[in-house]
Design a protein around this motif. Structure first.
Motif, short mmCIF file in Angstrom:
data_model
loop_
_atom_site.label_atom_id
_atom_site.label_comp_id
_atom_site.label_asym_id
_atom_site.label_seq_id
_atom_site.Cartn_x
_atom_site.Cartn_y
_atom_site.Cartn_z
N PRO A 1 -63.62 -11.17 -20.19
CA PRO A 1 -63.62 -11.82 -18.89
C PRO A 1 -62.48 -11.37 -17.99
CG PRO A 1 -62.98 -13.37 -20.60
CD PRO A 1 -63.38 -12.09 -21.28
N ASN A 2 -61.49 -10.65 -18.55
CA ASN A 2 -60.36 -10.16 -17.75
C ASN A 2 -60.62 -8.77 -17.17
OD1 ASN A 2 -58.82 -12.49 -18.20
ND2 ASN A 2 -58.24 -11.72 -20.20
N ASN A 3 -61.76 -8.18 -17.48
CA ASN A 3 -62.12 -6.88 -16.89
C ASN A 3 -62.42 -7.06 -15.42
OD1 ASN A 3 -61.91 -5.66 -19.38
ND2 ASN A 3 -64.10 -5.45 -19.70
N ILE A 4 -62.26 -6.01 -14.66
CA ILE A 4 -62.57 -6.05 -13.23
C ILE A 4 -64.08 -6.14 -13.07
CG2 ILE A 4 -62.53 -4.73 -11.07
CD1 ILE A 4 -59.81 -3.68 -11.88
N PHE A 5 -64.52 -7.03 -12.18
CA PHE A 5 -65.95 -7.24 -11.94
C PHE A 5 -66.52 -6.04 -11.20
CE2 PHE A 5 -69.37 -8.76 -9.13
CZ PHE A 5 -70.26 -9.19 -10.10
N LYS A 6 -67.61 -5.50 -11.72
CA LYS A 6 -68.30 -4.36 -11.09
C LYS A 6 -69.78 -4.69 -11.03
CE LYS A 6 -65.06 -1.22 -13.26
NZ LYS A 6 -64.86 -0.30 -14.36
N ILE B 1 -71.98 -8.28 -5.09
CA ILE B 1 -71.67 -7.12 -4.24
C ILE B 1 -70.82 -7.58 -3.05
CG2 ILE B 1 -72.67 -5.41 -2.67
CD1 ILE B 1 -75.03 -5.22 -4.70
N GLU B 2 -71.22 -8.68 -2.42
CA GLU B 2 -70.45 -9.20 -1.29
C GLU B 2 -69.08 -9.69 -1.75
OE1 GLU B 2 -72.66 -12.25 0.68
OE2 GLU B 2 -74.20 -10.87 1.37
N TRP B 3 -69.03 -10.40 -2.89
CA TRP B 3 -67.77 -10.94 -3.39
C TRP B 3 -66.81 -9.81 -3.77
CZ3 TRP B 3 -65.06 -10.85 -8.02
CH2 TRP B 3 -64.04 -11.80 -8.15
N GLN B 4 -67.30 -8.78 -4.38
CA GLN B 4 -66.46 -7.67 -4.83
C GLN B 4 -65.89 -6.90 -3.64
OE1 GLN B 4 -67.08 -4.03 -5.10
NE2 GLN B 4 -65.24 -3.76 -6.35
N ALA B 5 -66.61 -6.85 -2.52
CA ALA B 5 -66.10 -6.18 -1.33
C ALA B 5 -64.84 -6.87 -0.81
CB ALA B 5 -67.16 -6.15 -0.24
N HIS C 1 -62.88 -8.90 -2.90
CA HIS C 1 -61.96 -9.07 -4.04
C HIS C 1 -62.01 -7.81 -4.90
CE1 HIS C 1 -63.34 -13.11 -2.84
NE2 HIS C 1 -62.09 -13.48 -3.08
N LYS C 2 -61.38 -6.76 -4.43
CA LYS C 2 -61.45 -5.45 -5.10
C LYS C 2 -61.00 -5.50 -6.57
CE LYS C 2 -62.68 -2.95 -1.54
NZ LYS C 2 -64.04 -2.51 -1.42
N THR C 3 -60.02 -6.30 -6.87
CA THR C 3 -59.52 -6.36 -8.24
C THR C 3 -59.90 -7.68 -8.92
OG1 THR C 3 -57.39 -7.22 -7.48
CG2 THR C 3 -57.58 -4.82 -7.77
N GLY C 4 -60.94 -8.34 -8.41
CA GLY C 4 -61.39 -9.60 -9.00
C GLY C 4 -61.98 -9.38 -10.39
N THR C 5 -61.75 -10.34 -11.26
CA THR C 5 -62.21 -10.21 -12.65
C THR C 5 -63.60 -10.83 -12.83
OG1 THR C 5 -61.25 -12.31 -13.35
CG2 THR C 5 -59.84 -10.34 -13.49
N ILE C 6 -64.17 -10.55 -13.97
CA ILE C 6 -65.48 -11.11 -14.31
C ILE C 6 -65.40 -12.64 -14.34
CG2 ILE C 6 -67.18 -11.27 -16.17
CD1 ILE C 6 -66.46 -8.34 -16.86
N ALA C 7 -64.32 -13.16 -14.89
CA ALA C 7 -64.14 -14.61 -14.97
C ALA C 7 -64.01 -15.23 -13.57
CB ALA C 7 -62.91 -14.94 -15.81
N GLU C 8 -63.32 -14.55 -12.68
CA GLU C 8 -63.16 -15.06 -11.32
C GLU C 8 -64.50 -15.09 -10.59
OE1 GLU C 8 -58.54 -13.62 -10.45
OE2 GLU C 8 -60.21 -12.29 -9.93
#
Length: 134
Positions: A69-74, A88-92, A94-101
Motif C-alpha cells: 500500500p506504500n507504493n506509488i499509485f499508478k 487517473i484524475e486523482w493521480q494527476a 497527487h503525483k507521488t500519492g500512494t495506493i493507500a492514499e
C-alpha cells in the motif's frame, strides 16, 4: 410413485405387485454402507500447497504477491472502470500519492460522486465499442 418408492425402500413391496406381500430381498436395511476411498499419497501430484497455508497453487500459475500500500499509485491507462477513471484524475493532482492514499480517497467518495465516474465509464465503453464496429 413416491409411495411405491417408499415401500420399496422399506422392503414392504414385492416385485411386480403393489401389495404388502413378502418383502423384497435385499432391502435398504440389508445393504452395507459404501466404503469411503482413502487418498493415495503416491497418486497426488504437486497441485496444491500444504494444507496449513490454506492456499491452493496450480502448477504453471504464479502466486500474485500482495500489493504494497506504500507504493506509488499508478492507474491503468487501458482500464475504463469508474475507479480507474477517478484514479487517473486523482493521480494527476497527487503525483507521488500512494495506493493507500488513493484507496482512502475512493472510499471517501459519496455514492453520487462514484455514480458520476460510473456513467463516464459507460460512455467510454460505448464509444470504444462504436470505434470497433467502424
Amino acid at each position: 410413485m413416491g409411495y411405491v418408492i417408499a415401500r420399496l425402500a422399506k422392503g414392504t413391496l414385492s416385485r411386480g405387485q403393489d401389495s404388502k406381500s413378502e418383502p423384497i430381498a435385499g432391502s435398504l436395511e440389508e445393504i452395507p454402507p459404501l466404503a469411503t476411498p482413502t487418498p493415495d499419497p503416491a497418486s497426488s501430484m504437486e497441485t496444491s500447497a500444504p494444507l496449513s497455508t490454506g492456499v491452493i497453487v496450480q502448477p504453471g500459475k504464479e502466486k500474485r504477491t500482495p500489493t504494497n500500500p506504500n507504493n506509488i499509485f499508478k492507474p491503468n491507462s487501458d482500464s475504463t472502470t469508474a475507479r480507474n477513471l477517478c484514479g487517473i484524475e486523482w493521480q494527476a493532482e497527487h503525483k507521488t500519492g500512494t495506493i493507500a492514499e488513493f484507496a482512502a480517497h475512493w472510499n471517501s467518495l459519496t455514492a453520487k460522486q462514484k455514480e458520476s465516474y460510473a456513467s463516464r465509464s459507460k460512455l467510454v465503453d460505448a464509444a470504444s465499442c462504436q470505434g470497433k464496429r467502424a
